[in-house]
Design a protein around this motif. Structure first.
Motif, PDB file in Angstrom:
ATOM      1  N   LEU A  64       0.456  -2.569   9.004  1.00 13.06           N
ATOM      2  CA  LEU A  64      -0.755  -2.523   9.827  1.00 13.06           C
ATOM      3  C   LEU A  64      -0.725  -3.665  10.824  1.00 13.06           C
ATOM      4  O   LEU A  64      -0.765  -4.844  10.442  1.00 13.06           O
ATOM      5  CB  LEU A  64      -2.005  -2.631   8.948  1.00 13.06           C
ATOM      6  CG  LEU A  64      -3.348  -2.749   9.690  1.00 13.06           C
ATOM      7  CD1 LEU A  64      -3.579  -1.550  10.600  1.00 13.06           C
ATOM      8  CD2 LEU A  64      -4.500  -2.910   8.695  1.00 13.06           C
ATOM      9  N   ASP A  69     -10.374   5.824   4.309  1.00 11.45           N
ATOM     10  CA  ASP A  69      -9.978   6.467   5.567  1.00 11.45           C
ATOM     11  C   ASP A  69      -9.247   5.534   6.521  1.00 11.45           C
ATOM     12  O   ASP A  69      -9.127   5.817   7.713  1.00 11.45           O
ATOM     13  CB  ASP A  69     -11.206   7.051   6.266  1.00 11.45           C
ATOM     14  CG  ASP A  69     -12.318   6.018   6.466  1.00 11.45           C
ATOM     15  OD1 ASP A  69     -12.142   4.856   6.029  1.00 11.45           O
ATOM     16  OD2 ASP A  69     -13.355   6.379   7.049  1.00 11.45           O
ATOM     17  N   GLY A  70      -8.757   4.407   6.015  1.00 12.08           N
ATOM     18  CA  GLY A  70      -8.016   3.465   6.860  1.00 12.08           C
ATOM     19  C   GLY A  70      -8.360   2.034   6.524  1.00 12.08           C
ATOM     20  O   GLY A  70      -8.354   1.637   5.356  1.00 12.08           O
ATOM     21  N   PHE A  81       3.844   4.045   9.189  1.00  7.33           N
ATOM     22  CA  PHE A  81       4.370   4.413   7.878  1.00  7.33           C
ATOM     23  C   PHE A  81       5.876   4.214   7.892  1.00  7.33           C
ATOM     24  O   PHE A  81       6.570   4.739   8.765  1.00  7.33           O
ATOM     25  CB  PHE A  81       4.030   5.857   7.532  1.00  7.33           C
ATOM     26  CG  PHE A  81       4.641   6.305   6.237  1.00  7.33           C
ATOM     27  CD1 PHE A  81       4.100   5.913   5.021  1.00  7.33           C
ATOM     28  CD2 PHE A  81       5.775   7.098   6.236  1.00  7.33           C
ATOM     29  CE1 PHE A  81       4.678   6.314   3.818  1.00  7.33           C
ATOM     30  CE2 PHE A  81       6.359   7.516   5.050  1.00  7.33           C
ATOM     31  CZ  PHE A  81       5.806   7.124   3.834  1.00  7.33           C
ATOM     32  N   TRP A  84      -1.408   1.624  12.555  1.00 12.78           N
ATOM     33  CA  TRP A  84      -0.659   1.765  11.314  1.00 12.78           C
ATOM     34  C   TRP A  84       0.730   2.316  11.627  1.00 12.78           C
ATOM     35  O   TRP A  84       0.896   3.130  12.528  1.00 12.78           O
ATOM     36  CB  TRP A  84      -1.329   2.773  10.383  1.00 12.78           C
ATOM     37  CG  TRP A  84      -2.664   2.395   9.827  1.00 12.78           C
ATOM     38  CD1 TRP A  84      -3.887   2.682  10.351  1.00 12.78           C
ATOM     39  CD2 TRP A  84      -2.909   1.687   8.606  1.00 12.78           C
ATOM     40  NE1 TRP A  84      -4.888   2.204   9.539  1.00 12.78           N
ATOM     41  CE2 TRP A  84      -4.316   1.590   8.452  1.00 12.78           C
ATOM     42  CE3 TRP A  84      -2.098   1.132   7.625  1.00 12.78           C
ATOM     43  CZ2 TRP A  84      -4.908   0.957   7.368  1.00 12.78           C
ATOM     44  CZ3 TRP A  84      -2.684   0.497   6.545  1.00 12.78           C
ATOM     45  CH2 TRP A  84      -4.065   0.417   6.415  1.00 12.78           C
ATOM     46  N   ARG A 144      -2.848   5.332  -0.401  1.00 13.32           N
ATOM     47  CA  ARG A 144      -3.654   4.452   0.438  1.00 13.32           C
ATOM     48  C   ARG A 144      -3.236   2.990   0.267  1.00 13.32           C
ATOM     49  O   ARG A 144      -2.716   2.596  -0.775  1.00 13.32           O
ATOM     50  CB  ARG A 144      -5.137   4.591   0.080  1.00 13.32           C
ATOM     51  CG  ARG A 144      -5.711   5.964   0.336  1.00 13.32           C
ATOM     52  CD  ARG A 144      -7.115   6.048  -0.228  1.00 13.32           C
ATOM     53  NE  ARG A 144      -7.633   7.418  -0.168  1.00 13.32           N
ATOM     54  CZ  ARG A 144      -8.695   7.836  -0.842  1.00 13.32           C
ATOM     55  NH1 ARG A 144      -9.356   6.982  -1.630  1.00 13.32           N
ATOM     56  NH2 ARG A 144      -9.088   9.083  -0.751  1.00 13.32           N
ATOM     57  N   TRP A 169       3.131   0.888   4.115  1.00 11.38           N
ATOM     58  CA  TRP A 169       2.350   0.827   5.351  1.00 11.38           C
ATOM     59  C   TRP A 169       2.538  -0.528   6.012  1.00 11.38           C
ATOM     60  O   TRP A 169       2.572  -1.571   5.341  1.00 11.38           O
ATOM     61  CB  TRP A 169       0.869   1.011   5.063  1.00 11.38           C
ATOM     62  CG  TRP A 169       0.459   2.384   4.650  1.00 11.38           C
ATOM     63  CD1 TRP A 169       0.071   2.786   3.409  1.00 11.38           C
ATOM     64  CD2 TRP A 169       0.379   3.536   5.498  1.00 11.38           C
ATOM     65  NE1 TRP A 169      -0.240   4.126   3.421  1.00 11.38           N
ATOM     66  CE2 TRP A 169      -0.064   4.609   4.694  1.00 11.38           C
ATOM     67  CE3 TRP A 169       0.629   3.767   6.850  1.00 11.38           C
ATOM     68  CZ2 TRP A 169      -0.261   5.889   5.197  1.00 11.38           C
ATOM     69  CZ3 TRP A 169       0.440   5.041   7.352  1.00 11.38           C
ATOM     70  CH2 TRP A 169       0.008   6.084   6.543  1.00 11.38           C
ATOM     71  N   VAL A 174      -4.840  10.549   4.196  1.00  7.87           N
ATOM     72  CA  VAL A 174      -3.896  10.006   3.219  1.00  7.87           C
ATOM     73  C   VAL A 174      -4.437  10.240   1.818  1.00  7.87           C
ATOM     74  O   VAL A 174      -5.587   9.886   1.540  1.00  7.87           O
ATOM     75  CB  VAL A 174      -3.680   8.495   3.467  1.00  7.87           C
ATOM     76  CG1 VAL A 174      -2.802   7.892   2.387  1.00  7.87           C
ATOM     77  CG2 VAL A 174      -3.048   8.260   4.841  1.00  7.87           C
ATOM     78  N   GLU A 185      -3.350  10.014   9.885  1.00  2.00           N
ATOM     79  CA  GLU A 185      -3.671  11.327   9.332  1.00  2.00           C
ATOM     80  C   GLU A 185      -4.284  11.096   7.959  1.00  2.00           C
ATOM     81  O   GLU A 185      -4.164  10.004   7.397  1.00  2.00           O
ATOM     82  CB  GLU A 185      -2.418  12.202   9.227  1.00  2.00           C
ATOM     83  CG  GLU A 185      -1.329  11.588   8.385  1.00  2.00           C
ATOM     84  CD  GLU A 185      -0.033  12.382   8.420  1.00  2.00           C
ATOM     85  OE1 GLU A 185       0.671  12.391   7.397  1.00  2.00           O
ATOM     86  OE2 GLU A 185       0.256  12.983   9.461  1.00  2.00           O
ATOM     87  N   TYR A 190      -6.354   5.764   9.446  1.00  2.00           N
ATOM     88  CA  TYR A 190      -4.993   6.234   9.226  1.00  2.00           C
ATOM     89  C   TYR A 190      -4.638   7.268  10.296  1.00  2.00           C
ATOM     90  O   TYR A 190      -5.509   7.981  10.811  1.00  2.00           O
ATOM     91  CB  TYR A 190      -4.870   6.887   7.855  1.00  2.00           C
ATOM     92  CG  TYR A 190      -4.884   5.919   6.695  1.00  2.00           C
ATOM     93  CD1 TYR A 190      -3.927   4.918   6.580  1.00  2.00           C
ATOM     94  CD2 TYR A 190      -5.842   6.031   5.683  1.00  2.00           C
ATOM     95  CE1 TYR A 190      -3.934   4.034   5.504  1.00  2.00           C
ATOM     96  CE2 TYR A 190      -5.852   5.168   4.600  1.00  2.00           C
ATOM     97  CZ  TYR A 190      -4.904   4.170   4.517  1.00  2.00           C
ATOM     98  OH  TYR A 190      -4.915   3.306   3.444  1.00  2.00           O
ATOM     99  N   ALA A 194       2.669   2.466  -0.180  1.00  2.00           N
ATOM    100  CA  ALA A 194       2.111   3.783   0.112  1.00  2.00           C
ATOM    101  C   ALA A 194       2.604   4.754  -0.962  1.00  2.00           C
ATOM    102  O   ALA A 194       3.333   5.705  -0.665  1.00  2.00           O
ATOM    103  CB  ALA A 194       2.511   4.246   1.502  1.00  2.00           C
TER     104      ALA A 194
END
Length: 392
Positions: A281, A228-229, A290, A288, A256, A279, A251, A249, A247, A273
């Motif tokens: 970060l 989840d991130g 994209f 993050w 990921r 990605w 992913v 949203e 993230y 990605a």
């Protein structure tokens, strides 16, 4: 391996470096009163005024291994290592992973960062030995080196013994482990634990990290990739805390961030990605970005205010703004594109980037501050299937 007898003279930097500088651990031996040993002294090594950057190159086909000194352009030949499938580094040692083992190379170049000042060292190049299992990463502090393996375990090695020129029998821990602030951060399932350096005891981190994969050590703390991130674990006055960087949203699994690349010391990370892009970060900003690049063969990021670099399968190197994703520059680099099965990478330091060209048997040095200008090209004489930069 050639140079092994020289590697044995290298003394562990753990106690010596820390006792020589202000950041000594509580149990580090104090420097004798009236000692004439220079500040930062390491027996068997030469301290230098600038970084001693070197590239460790491995040819997956022939098994040839070379170390290229980026200052002198001298090349050191080492014994062959057959079947290299991946390569990692902890800043000094290179870990050449084959099917079921990892061969350890001492590049003879490293730095010690004490926050307010840095020491640079150079010493003999040679082989240190092998360990069971296929390494996927490597992290170190003055006491231990952790080598996460492809089977989901981590080998914990005694750093002073490694610096003495041999790979010691290490503890094997289940999960993903990273040394940090005299502790070991251990990911077991979705739970992170702050443990002793042998993996025992400790306390859990409150924030969870489902499906942990990929790690990076930054000045802001240690980053773990999660479903989840990312989870950032930092320390302040002995207290360890975890902070989730979700993230923007949900992913899908294939997009990921599962393997981070970055310039050592930087708090900006990059990761592929899937086939859509990469990605970026920003750990400092907990954000993050994209970047829609399409499929990439390799990616890395220089740091705050500097570009994200991506090599596309057509052999073109691109620069993007790591915050906005804006395309800044491009340069054709690998003639004929990236060959099937090749594993190019982008190594980044504070001045240059290095891209291996397996088909051309070359390594290109890129000035990323000058429209991706090719500053130098090194003819390696081998197929540089895998490369890492050390001495940083």
């Amino acid at each position: 391996m050639r140079g092994h007898n020289k590697a044995a003279v290298l003394v562990a930097a753990a106690g010596l470096l820390l006792s020589a500088c202000g950041g000594a651990e509580p149990d580090a031996p104090a420097e004798p009163a009236g000692s004439s040993v220079p500040h930062g002294y390491v027996e068997g090594a030469e301290e230098t005024a600038e970084a001693q950057s070197r590239l460790v190159l491995a040819d997956a086909g022939s098994g040839a291994v070379r170390v290229l000194d980026l200052l002198t352009e001298e090349v050191t030949e080492l014994d062959d290592v057959a079947g290299v499938r991946d390569i990692s580094t902890d800043g000094r040692f290179a870990y050449l992973a084959t099917g079921g083992a990892t061969h350890v190379i001492d590049s003879g170049a490293w730095m010690v960062d004490h926050g307010d000042h840095v020491h640079y060292y150079r010493a003999a190049i040679g082989g240190a030995g092998r360990l069971d299992g296929r390494a996927v990463a490597a992290h170190t502090d003055p006491a231990v080196t952790t080598v996460p393996l492809a089977d989901g375990t981590t080998s914990v090695l005694d750093r002073p013994a490694l610096e003495d020129g041999e790979v010691p029998p290490g503890e094997s821990l289940d999960g993903l482990a990273v040394p940090y602030e005299q502790k070991l951060l251990l990911a077991e399932g979705d739970q992170l634990r702050v443990a002793a350096r042998d993996g025992s005891g400790g306390s859990p981190v409150a924030e969870r990290c489902p499906e942990p994969e990929g790690t990076a050590v930054t000045r802001r703390g240690v980053v773990f990739g999660c479903a989840d991130g990312a989870l950032l674990v930092s320390e302040d006055d002995g207290e360890f805390t975890g902070e989730k960087i979700p993230y923007p949203e949900p992913v899908p699994e294939g997009e990921r961030a599962s393997e981070f690349t970055h310039r050592p010391g930087s708090a900006t990370l990059a990761a592929t990605a899937g086939e859509r892009g990469v990605w970026s970060l920003d750990v400092s900003e907990r954000a993050w970005t994209f970047v829609e690049t399409g499929s990439v063969a390799a990616v890395n990021v220089v740091g705050e205010g500097a570009p994200l670099l991506a090599l596309t399968p057509d052999g073109v190197l691109h620069a993007y703004d790591a915050v906005t994703g804006e395309h800044q520059a491009s340069r054709p680099l690998l003639e004929g594109g990236v060959p099937d099965g090749a594993t190019p990478s982008i190594q980044v330091d504070t001045n240059r980037a290095y891209v291996n060209d397996p088909a051309g048997k070359r390594v290109h040095e890129i000035d990323y501050n000058d429209s991706l200008r090719v500053a130098r090209t090194f003819d390696t004489g081998i197929t540089p299937s895998h490369v890492v930069e050390t001495g940083r």
